[in-house]
Design a protein around this motif. Structure first.
Motif, PDB file in Angstrom:
ATOM      1  N   ALA A 158      27.067  36.391  33.212  1.00 30.79           N
ATOM      2  CA  ALA A 158      27.816  37.734  33.317  1.00 30.79           C
ATOM      3  C   ALA A 158      28.157  38.059  34.858  1.00 30.79           C
ATOM      4  O   ALA A 158      28.989  38.471  35.400  1.00 30.79           O
ATOM      5  CB  ALA A 158      27.563  39.052  32.358  1.00 30.79           C
ATOM      6  N   ARG A 159      27.053  38.279  35.697  1.00 37.08           N
ATOM      7  CA  ARG A 159      26.956  38.490  36.827  1.00 37.08           C
ATOM      8  C   ARG A 159      27.606  37.581  37.705  1.00 37.08           C
ATOM      9  O   ARG A 159      28.029  38.105  39.008  1.00 37.08           O
ATOM     10  CB  ARG A 159      25.471  38.927  37.381  1.00 37.08           C
ATOM     11  N   ARG A 160      27.821  36.529  37.440  1.00 35.44           N
ATOM     12  CA  ARG A 160      28.748  35.485  38.417  1.00 35.44           C
ATOM     13  C   ARG A 160      30.147  35.415  38.441  1.00 35.44           C
ATOM     14  O   ARG A 160      30.739  35.229  38.857  1.00 35.44           O
ATOM     15  CB  ARG A 160      28.191  33.992  37.955  1.00 35.44           C
ATOM     16  N   ILE A 161      30.553  36.310  37.273  1.00 31.05           N
ATOM     17  CA  ILE A 161      31.949  36.535  37.236  1.00 31.05           C
ATOM     18  C   ILE A 161      32.515  37.643  37.994  1.00 31.05           C
ATOM     19  O   ILE A 161      32.009  38.771  38.072  1.00 31.05           O
ATOM     20  CB  ILE A 161      32.219  36.758  35.579  1.00 31.05           C
ATOM     21  N   PRO A 162      33.447  37.270  38.918  1.00 30.42           N
ATOM     22  CA  PRO A 162      34.024  38.561  39.932  1.00 30.42           C
ATOM     23  C   PRO A 162      34.852  39.410  39.129  1.00 30.42           C
ATOM     24  O   PRO A 162      35.716  39.347  38.752  1.00 30.42           O
ATOM     25  CB  PRO A 162      34.786  37.478  40.626  1.00 30.42           C
ATOM     26  N   ALA A 163      34.124  40.609  38.881  1.00 33.66           N
ATOM     27  CA  ALA A 163      34.797  41.771  38.193  1.00 33.66           C
ATOM     28  C   ALA A 163      36.063  42.301  38.971  1.00 33.66           C
ATOM     29  O   ALA A 163      37.001  42.606  38.006  1.00 33.66           O
ATOM     30  CB  ALA A 163      33.633  42.960  37.943  1.00 33.66           C
ATOM     31  N   SER A 164      36.209  42.248  40.117  1.00 32.02           N
ATOM     32  CA  SER A 164      37.417  42.636  40.643  1.00 32.02           C
ATOM     33  C   SER A 164      38.673  41.789  40.546  1.00 32.02           C
ATOM     34  O   SER A 164      39.659  42.441  40.992  1.00 32.02           O
ATOM     35  CB  SER A 164      37.050  42.679  42.615  1.00 32.02           C
ATOM     36  N   ARG A 165      38.504  40.702  39.999  1.00 36.77           N
ATOM     37  CA  ARG A 165      39.656  39.848  39.622  1.00 36.77           C
ATOM     38  C   ARG A 165      40.065  40.103  38.364  1.00 36.77           C
ATOM     39  O   ARG A 165      40.778  39.095  37.892  1.00 36.77           O
ATOM     40  CB  ARG A 165      39.335  38.257  39.995  1.00 36.77           C
ATOM     41  N   LEU A 166      39.450  40.905  37.538  1.00 36.10           N
ATOM     42  CA  LEU A 166      40.031  40.897  35.950  1.00 36.10           C
ATOM     43  C   LEU A 166      40.844  42.151  36.076  1.00 36.10           C
ATOM     44  O   LEU A 166      40.837  42.996  36.659  1.00 36.10           O
ATOM     45  CB  LEU A 166      38.677  41.285  35.400  1.00 36.10           C
ATOM     46  N   SER A 167      41.631  42.237  34.842  1.00 37.43           N
ATOM     47  CA  SER A 167      42.374  43.221  34.260  1.00 37.43           C
ATOM     48  C   SER A 167      41.465  44.622  34.093  1.00 37.43           C
ATOM     49  O   SER A 167      40.193  44.514  33.920  1.00 37.43           O
ATOM     50  CB  SER A 167      43.222  43.054  33.238  1.00 37.43           C
ATOM     51  N   THR A 168      41.982  45.729  34.263  1.00 37.68           N
ATOM     52  CA  THR A 168      41.278  47.052  33.935  1.00 37.68           C
ATOM     53  C   THR A 168      40.256  46.826  32.546  1.00 37.68           C
ATOM     54  O   THR A 168      39.278  47.163  32.701  1.00 37.68           O
ATOM     55  CB  THR A 168      42.029  48.135  33.880  1.00 37.68           C
ATOM     56  N   THR A 169      40.868  46.360  31.559  1.00 42.35           N
ATOM     57  CA  THR A 169      40.030  46.342  30.292  1.00 42.35           C
ATOM     58  C   THR A 169      39.016  45.450  30.436  1.00 42.35           C
ATOM     59  O   THR A 169      37.903  45.590  29.909  1.00 42.35           O
ATOM     60  CB  THR A 169      41.118  46.036  29.275  1.00 42.35           C
ATOM     61  N   ASP A 170      39.441  44.195  30.919  1.00 47.94           N
ATOM     62  CA  ASP A 170      38.176  43.258  30.922  1.00 47.94           C
ATOM     63  C   ASP A 170      37.365  43.427  32.039  1.00 47.94           C
ATOM     64  O   ASP A 170      36.048  43.198  31.724  1.00 47.94           O
ATOM     65  CB  ASP A 170      38.913  41.955  31.476  1.00 47.94           C
ATOM     66  N   ARG A 171      37.644  44.306  33.141  1.00 43.83           N
ATOM     67  CA  ARG A 171      36.512  44.704  33.949  1.00 43.83           C
ATOM     68  C   ARG A 171      35.629  45.794  33.421  1.00 43.83           C
ATOM     69  O   ARG A 171      34.347  45.809  33.431  1.00 43.83           O
ATOM     70  CB  ARG A 171      37.247  45.466  35.297  1.00 43.83           C
ATOM     71  N   VAL A 172      36.237  46.810  32.550  1.00 40.83           N
ATOM     72  CA  VAL A 172      35.529  47.550  31.847  1.00 40.83           C
ATOM     73  C   VAL A 172      34.499  46.738  30.604  1.00 40.83           C
ATOM     74  O   VAL A 172      33.216  47.014  30.643  1.00 40.83           O
ATOM     75  CB  VAL A 172      36.280  48.715  31.069  1.00 40.83           C
TER      76      VAL A 172
END
Length: 607
Positions: free
Chosen positions: A103-117
């Motif tokens: 999970a930590r390897r996934i770039p959160a900044s590149r996700l939609s708001t819902t997926d980022r949360v």
């Protein structure tokens, strides 16, 4: 539960066994680092990676925790149990570390708001699971008040499906395999003893009573036989009878001997070495464990002392309100005499368990009709109110949520055995908490949020679920409840119980309170009877921190409502506010604050 608690409370034992922390009632997260950066567009590769991880996690947890899969409506593994051997525990720990690293390897900044949360919550939850792996002694403590190893199987069998011959065969195999659960667990309990970790004597005595309540009846009268009492009428009578006979044999040959081995361990090995208090501060490294549990269950950075002081303030406020309501009744006497009157006058009690059950159902029907005034969208999934299994004794009422597929209604379990101890004036606030607009409305709405990943729709946080349940009690005034001073007193008394929990849980585990001091405080301040108070104190002792979540969650939701009212003024709508709280699923308090602030900003914009 819980824990518990959104939750199949019977599975709280599974979450607590060895720190699994996978069952909704005991999930919690560390405070969020802050609002996510706003992405102009979601990156397809990052989105696929996040969704794939969430889906694989949900599938793998069904295999690793078959009991949880049963509760959430996945019956592919209904003949199995979690592998609680040493090798199985190590494999599960490794899996948590693997999920976290991925999970930590996934770039959160590149996700939609819902997926980022969703990714933030996933990382926070897995990080807590990994952190708990350091608490070896605490993780062995599977004998707990109410929902421990001793009741885990009977709780599971309440929801085990038997609607087809194939499902019944699964059940029979699960019963036959049960001895392995106990035979793997006893070595862990022995390891705990060696490390100085074992539940208190009072908690173990309670576990023995629950074991005996299940062992004493004949197999066909035991709670383990319950699934065979609901075999479908579509099966031929001869086939149903044959399956019941096989069920009786499986219980007699496999379950009963295993439970007797557990009983012998408690009597011969655990009780002689069990501590008197059960306070975490008395265990090796217990202060660190309690700090972790406080953060896990409240999702805040509050210290035990801060929570204790908050409880004292809330208790003083509520006690004053209780005494004011007492004066409304024109009762001629002091608080203690008023409590005695409320708990002894026959007019405040139902004559039977069936009458109590009918009264709970009547209250629920009255609430149902008023809900559209407070909610913009209501869940479609139904709920029922049923009698609690008798072997649980004087246990508190509880709610068990529907599975994720919606194939079973949510259920509020009412303690009909203890009908002589359930006054009428306390019933309305209890229905509001356990059924609607409390746990059922919240859990059922979460399940229906198709835009969220399964782990969010079927998961949860103690502080959110129980905070919502306690907040829901306060909505009773808007739902036509508490129209007489006695019911208002009952509502305030239950609120006071939750405030007292802040005091006694921290008192026991961090501030040196004895069990008797905690009992005396709760009885004197709230007026709850001794038997129920003692069972509650044993619960707080053996499930540290869980009881803190209720009042802290409610206070947070009330503060958010006040903030929204202040900012929105005439634009504030209680119906849409409630759905703003519910329609992101269960989240930790820092995340809820962010989401409600976002909602407020959208409401401030002119239409």
């Amino acid at each position: 539960m819980p824990s518990s608690r959104t939750i199949a409370l019977a599975m709280l034992a599974v979450s607590l066994l060895h720190g699994a922390a996978l069952v909704p009632s005991s999930h919690a997260a560390t405070p969020s680092a802050g609002p996510p950066t706003r992405a102009t567009a979601a990156d397809p590769a990052a989105t696929r990676a996040a969704h794939a991880l969430f889906e694989r996690y949900w599938e793998e947890t069904a295999q690793l925790y078959p009991e949880w899969a049963t509760f959430r409506g996945d019956h592919r593994y209904g003949d199995r149990y979690s592998d609680n051997s040493s090798a199985g525990l190590q494999a599960r720990d490794a899996k948590s570390r693997q999920w976290l690293a991925e999970a930590r390897r996934i770039p959160a900044s590149r996700l939609s708001t819902t997926d980022r949360v969703s990714l933030e919550l996933f990382i926070e939850d897995r990080a807590l699971e990994v952190q708990a792996q350091a608490f070896e002694g605490f993780r062995t403590m599977s004998l707990r008040s109410g929902w421990g190893l001793q009741t885990q199987l009977s709780g599971l069998l309440q929801v085990q499906p038997v609607n087809t011959p194939e499902r019944v065969e699964q059940l029979l195999r699960r019963l036959e395999r049960y001895p392995l659960v106990i035979d793997n667990e006893i070595p862990h309990l022995r390891r705990g003893l060696a490390l100085g970790w074992m539940s208190s004597r009072d908690v173990l005595q309670g576990a023995l009573r629950q074991l005996d309540g299940q062992l004493e009846p004949a197999p066909e009268k035991s709670p383990w036989f319950a699934p065979f009492e609901r075999l479908p009428a579509s099966l031929p009578a001869a086939e149903r009878e044959a399956l019941r006979e096989r069920g009786k044999r499986a219980i007699a040959q496999h379950v009963v001997p295993a439970m007797r081995r557990l009983r012998a361990f408690i009597v011969d090995e655990a009780l002689p070495r069990a501590p008197a208090s059960g306070a975490l501060s008395d265990y090796p490294g217990g202060d660190r464990v309690y700090a972790y549990l406080v953060r896990e269950h409240t999702t805040t950075a509050l210290t035990p002392r801060e929570i204790h002081d908050l409880g004292l303030r809330e208790m003083a406020r509520l006690r004053g309100e209780m005494e004011a309501v007492m004066r409304e009744t024109t009762f001629d006497g002091d608080f203690a005499q008023f409590i005695r009157y409320l708990n002894t006058d026959p007019k405040f009690f139902h004559p039977s368990g069936d009458a109590l059950l009918a009264a709970y159902r009547d209250i629920a029907k009255r609430i149902d009709a008023e809900l559209p005034r407070l909610f913009a969208v209501l869940p479609r999934l139904p709920y029922g109110i049923v009698a609690m299994p008798a072997h649980l004794g004087n246990a508190a009422e509880y709610y068990s949520g529907p599975p994720l597929d919606g194939s079973r209604a949510g259920l509020f379990y009412a303690n009909t055995v203890a009908y002589k101890d359930r006054p009428t004036w306390a019933m309305e606030t209890l229905v509001a908490h356990e059924a609607v607009p409390g746990h059922h409305l919240q859990a059922a709405r979460s399940i229906e949020l198709a835009g969220l990943p399964a782990f969010r729709r079927g998961g949860g946080y103690t502080v959110y679920a129980e905070g919502w349940g306690l907040y829901a009690e306060t909505l009773g005034y808007d739902l036509g409840l508490y129209t007489d001073p006695y019911s208002r007193f009952g509502h305030l008394q239950w609120q006071a119980v939750r405030a007292a929990r802040l005091v006694v849980d921290t008192g026991i585990h961090a501030l040196g309170w004895s069990r008797q001091r905690a009992i005396d405080y709760m009885m004197e301040q709230t007026g709850i009877d001794r038997e129920f108070t003692e069972s509650e104190i044993d619960r707080y002792t053996s499930q540290p921190g869980q009881a803190l979540a209720y009042m802290i969650g409610q206070i947070e939701i009330l503060a958010l409502r006040d903030r929204a009212k202040a900012k929105l003024g005439a634009r504030f709508d209680i119906r849409t506010f409630h759905n703003a709280v519910l329609d992101q699923g269960a989240v930790p308090m820092p995340t809820l604050r962010r989401l409600i602030d976002d909602w407020i900003r959208t409401q401030e914009k002119p239409t």
